[in-house]
Scaffold this active site. Structure first.
Site, PDB file in Angstrom:
ATOM      1  N   HIS A   1       2.032  -0.465   5.576  1.00  0.00           N
ATOM      2  CA  HIS A   1       1.904  -1.382   4.443  1.00  0.00           C
ATOM      3  C   HIS A   1       0.443  -1.590   4.039  1.00  0.00           C
ATOM      4  O   HIS A   1       0.157  -2.156   2.979  1.00  0.00           O
ATOM      5  CB  HIS A   1       2.548  -2.725   4.806  1.00  0.00           C
ATOM      6  CG  HIS A   1       2.886  -3.580   3.635  1.00  0.00           C
ATOM      7  ND1 HIS A   1       2.830  -3.130   2.324  1.00  0.00           N
ATOM      8  CD2 HIS A   1       3.305  -4.873   3.559  1.00  0.00           C
ATOM      9  CE1 HIS A   1       3.183  -4.108   1.508  1.00  0.00           C
ATOM     10  NE2 HIS A   1       3.476  -5.170   2.234  1.00  0.00           N
TER      11      HIS A   1
ATOM     12  N   ASP B   1       2.751  -0.070  -0.688  1.00  0.00           N
ATOM     13  CA  ASP B   1       3.369  -1.354  -0.977  1.00  0.00           C
ATOM     14  C   ASP B   1       4.896  -1.244  -1.033  1.00  0.00           C
ATOM     15  O   ASP B   1       5.462  -0.150  -1.060  1.00  0.00           O
ATOM     16  CB  ASP B   1       2.842  -1.903  -2.298  1.00  0.00           C
ATOM     17  CG  ASP B   1       1.368  -2.295  -2.210  1.00  0.00           C
ATOM     18  OD1 ASP B   1       0.931  -2.679  -1.110  1.00  0.00           O
ATOM     19  OD2 ASP B   1       0.666  -2.201  -3.236  1.00  0.00           O
TER      20      ASP B   1
END
Length: 229
Positions: free
Chosen positions: A201, A205
């Site tokens: 992450h 995203d």
């Protein structure tokens, strides 16, 4: 409480423990899940079998992953000291369970191989993995990994990234389930497979991860280019 045995984290098990801890310590891992209608995928595999070619679901999915990667280049990256290097070539690591160990050697340049060629290369990797004959380049050369728990009752799971890769795809079991047909009203029974995706992450995203998993699911449900010509 009586101690009946002791599992030592040394040798191959120690290396795996170190790599798993390193992966979780150096990345921000986030997982996503979906189900797919695996009917077309199973038909593609059946067509290869009818043609006399042994093909596994990992081979079909590896080819589909390579096709989807062309639209999502950030998922085909490897972290270095300078940053995440994005690759044009798709080297798919296929997790292989060995007694007391787990390796994920790379099938190189999957985007250039046919499904039958992928199957030959993967089987060779499996055979040599069992004999301890894999090279360092094969063990460390993947840019994305597939791990398969389809022979168990597991449907979804949170695969741990093979650091320094940016994405790993988990395959769950295929089982008959109720499924709403394309008209949105008719309930049918389909062969359904669970898909899992873990990403870093820090670089990927949630929106792009959802788009990637959706694109892969669609590619597998259509099975375009996965059957013998």
């Amino acid at each position: 409480m009586a101690v009946t045995d002791l599992v030592k984290l040394n040798g191959m098990r120690g290396i795996i423990a170190q790599k798993m801890s390193e992966s979780l310590a150096k990345t921000a891992q986030l997982s996503f899940f979906c189900d797919i209608d695996a009917t077309a995928l199973m038909e593609a595999r059946g067509a290869w079998k009818a043609a006399g070619v042994k093909v596994g679901f990992e081979d079909l999915i590896a080819k589909a992953v390579a096709g989807v990667m062309a639209r999502f280049p950030t998922f085909n990256g490897v972290e270095t000291a300078a940053g995440v290097e994005l690759h044009d070539e798709v080297h798919v690591g296929c997790a292989i369970a060995l007694p007391g160990a787990l390796v994920a050697p790379a099938i190189a340049n999957v985007e250039l191989l046919s499904v039958s060629e992928i199957a030959v290369v993967r089987q060779d990797l499996v055979d040599r993995a069992k004999r301890g004959k894999l090279t360092i380049a094969e063990l460390t050369g993947a840019t994305v990994t597939i791990t398969n728990l389809g022979l168990t009752r597991v449907e979804h799971f949170t695969p741990i990234l093979t650091y320094p890769q940016q994405a790993i795809i988990g395959l769950g079991r295929i089982a008959p389930k109720p499924w709403v047909d394309g008209d949105g009203r008719t309930l049918v029974v389909r062969s359904v497979m669970g898909l899992s995706l873990t990403v870093d992450h820090r670089t990927i995203d949630g929106g792009p991860a959802g788009d990637f998993l959706g694109a892969l699911a669609q590619a597998l449900e259509r099975a375009d280019g996965l059957s013998p010509e």
